[in-house]
Enzyme design. Structure first.
Site, PDB file in Angstrom:
ATOM      1  N   ASP A  83       0.813  -1.226   0.000  1.00  9.72           N
ATOM      2  CA  ASP A  83       0.000   0.000   0.000  1.00  9.72           C
ATOM      3  C   ASP A  83       0.845   1.274   0.000  1.00  9.72           C
ATOM      4  OD1 ASP A  83       0.756  -0.909   2.602  1.00  9.72           O
ATOM      5  OD2 ASP A  83      -0.704   0.421   3.545  1.00  9.72           O
ATOM      6  N   GLU A 141      -0.448  -2.117   5.102  1.00  9.77           N
ATOM      7  CA  GLU A 141       0.433  -2.052   6.283  1.00  9.77           C
ATOM      8  C   GLU A 141       0.195  -0.760   7.043  1.00  9.77           C
ATOM      9  OE1 GLU A 141       3.209  -1.188   9.068  1.00  9.77           O
ATOM     10  OE2 GLU A 141       3.186   0.021   7.267  1.00  9.77           O
ATOM     11  N   GLU A 142      -0.194   0.295   6.301  1.00  8.27           N
ATOM     12  CA  GLU A 142      -0.225   1.642   6.888  1.00  8.27           C
ATOM     13  C   GLU A 142      -1.501   1.957   7.654  1.00  8.27           C
ATOM     14  OE1 GLU A 142       2.267   3.580   6.963  1.00  8.27           O
ATOM     15  OE2 GLU A 142       3.555   3.171   5.243  1.00  8.27           O
ATOM     16  N   HIS A 368       7.572   8.615   4.513  1.00  5.36           N
ATOM     17  CA  HIS A 368       6.372   9.395   4.833  1.00  5.36           C
ATOM     18  C   HIS A 368       6.576  10.887   4.562  1.00  5.36           C
ATOM     19  CE1 HIS A 368       4.056   6.216   7.393  1.00  5.36           C
ATOM     20  NE2 HIS A 368       4.968   5.623   6.639  1.00  5.36           N
TER      21      HIS A 368
HETATM   22 ZN   LIG Z   1       5.092   3.599   6.525  1.00  7.54          ZN
HETATM   23 ZN   LIG Z   2       6.476   0.860   5.579  1.00  6.00          ZN
END
Ligand SMILES: [Zn+2]
Ligand SMILES: [Zn+2]
Length: 397
Positions: A83, A141-142, A368
């Site tokens: 993702d 995952e996020e 990020h």
């Molecule tokens: Zn991340």
């Molecule tokens: Zn990651």
């Protein structure tokens, strides 16, 4: 085994351009957590072209199996997350995100393309190892509750069950060409705390007629840090941080309520539960003793990530054989969270870092961020290394 090592290294080098092309495709077509529909189709197509059958899981996830000789001997799982994040990319590159406001800013495009590269290598050498490799391409995952938890619920670790699982993550603080390992506790659990402190608002000149939620909330914040400093075992890392304190009064207005939000991180599940219970009791008790009340809500996040020490040591030693001692480093504990942690509570696991930094090329920005990028030389390293590690683990009785 040394001829297989050489073969994997050569295949990895020959196929690096294909891995980079896959990464660029995924990078320009990022999808948010639980919406990895095109990514899923892309991964399936790539695997089908290699002659590897696939199975869908967790809505947008993919499981695939590569069977060597004697496939029932042993199973090792390899995981990639797929993702992207709700970030507008600012990099000016030909493979820039084509989806406005969505960006692969955590390197999951690298993890997915690297695992596809690993699959390509393993498929070409499957006559030369015994056992089965299970590939897990997971969504989300996020985003809580984390794709990994759904993969596990839907049986990704069964039929067949792996004896070990490996995962890798890009590292912007490690130079490209190097990888990092850590045995034992590595990353933290992360729970979100939402507190609403209720009092009774009124004129700032008449506090005696009010119940001041700002003062109550201030006491709660200070007292809760004492749980970290006085109740926690000093040998266990743990963090409590508040990043939001909203009190919408004025110079002369005491508001009715205050909202506080924070994060609690730990590396021990018993302490995590105990700490949360103590915080709730303390916050509610302080508010009540001061005439107000406190709603204490916890949004449970991922557990802490524990690398199995024996497996991780074996993988580190195998990485040294593959890359040379100078290119394998030891990692520090990191208080960020990662949903790979769910797997680590079910099966022996090793989560390691793939260096992607290059100071000379100015590739230094953190994950990020809107200008995160990697040195794609990392895709000369990641796929072959993971194939080698998996085969080493299968080769053990
Ligand atoms: Zn991340
Ligand atoms: Zn990651």
């Amino acid at each position: 085994m040394s001829s297989l090592l050489k073969k994997i290294q050569e295949l990895a080098e020959q196929q690096a351009h294909a891995n980079i092309a896959a990464r660029r495709h995924l990078h320009s077509h990022p999808e948010l957590s639980f919406h990895e529909f095109e990514t899923q189709v892309y991964v399936e197509k790539q695997l089908h072209e290699l002659g590897i059958p696939t199975q869908r899981v967790a809505n947008t996830g993919v499981i695939a199996m590569i069977e060597g000789k004697n496939p029932h001997k042993k199973v090792v799982a390899l995981r990639a997350d797929m993702d992207a994040l709700p970030i507008q990319e600012t990099n000016d590159v030909p493979y820039k995100s084509q989806n406005p406001g969505v960006m692969h800013a955590c390197g999951h495009d690298v993890h997915t393309s690297s695992l596809l590269g690993t699959a390509r290598i393993l498929q070409s050498v499957k006559e030369e190892f015994e056992g089965t490799i299970k590939l897990l391409f997971q969504p989300a995952e996020e985003k809580a509750p984390g794709g990994a938890s759904i993969m596990i619920q839907e049986g990704a670790l069964q039929n067949p069950s792996p004896t070990g699982i490996l995962g890798q993550h890009v590292a912007t603080n490690i130079p490209v060409g190097k990888v990092g390992f850590r045995e034992g506790m590595y990353m933290a659990s992360a729970d979100e705390l939402y507190l609403t402190v209720k009092g009774k608002g009124g004129h700032g000149a008449m506090p005696d007629q009010c119940i001041d939620p700002i003062l109550i909330a201030s006491h709660i914040i200070i007292a809760m840090q004492q749980i970290i400093s006085r109740n926690k075992n000093p040998r266990l890392p743990s963090v409590l941080s508040f990043g939001k304190f909203i009190a919408e009064g004025a110079t002369n207005v005491i508001p009715n309520e205050v909202k506080i939000e924070g994060t609690f991180r730990a590396m021990d599940e018993e302490w995590r539960a105990d700490g949360l219970a103590k915080m709730k009791k303390l916050a509610e008790g302080i508010a009540e003793s001061m005439g107000g009340s406190c709603d204490f809500f916890v949004l449970k996040g991922y557990p802490f990530l524990k690398n199995n020490p024996e497996l991780t040591l074996r993988m580190k030693e195998a990485a040294i054989v593959y890359m040379g001692e100078d290119n394998v480093i030891d990692l520090d504990i990191w208080m960020a969270a990662e949903d790979f942690a769910f797997y680590t509570h079910h099966v022996d696991a090793c989560f390691y870092r793939l260096g992607t930094r290059n100071d000379d090329k100015g590739i230094v920005n953190g994950v990020h961020t809107p200008n995160f990028n990697i040195d794609e030389k990392a895709l000369h390293v990641g796929p072959g290394l993971m194939a080698w590690l998996a085969i080493q683990e299968l080769s053990l009785a």
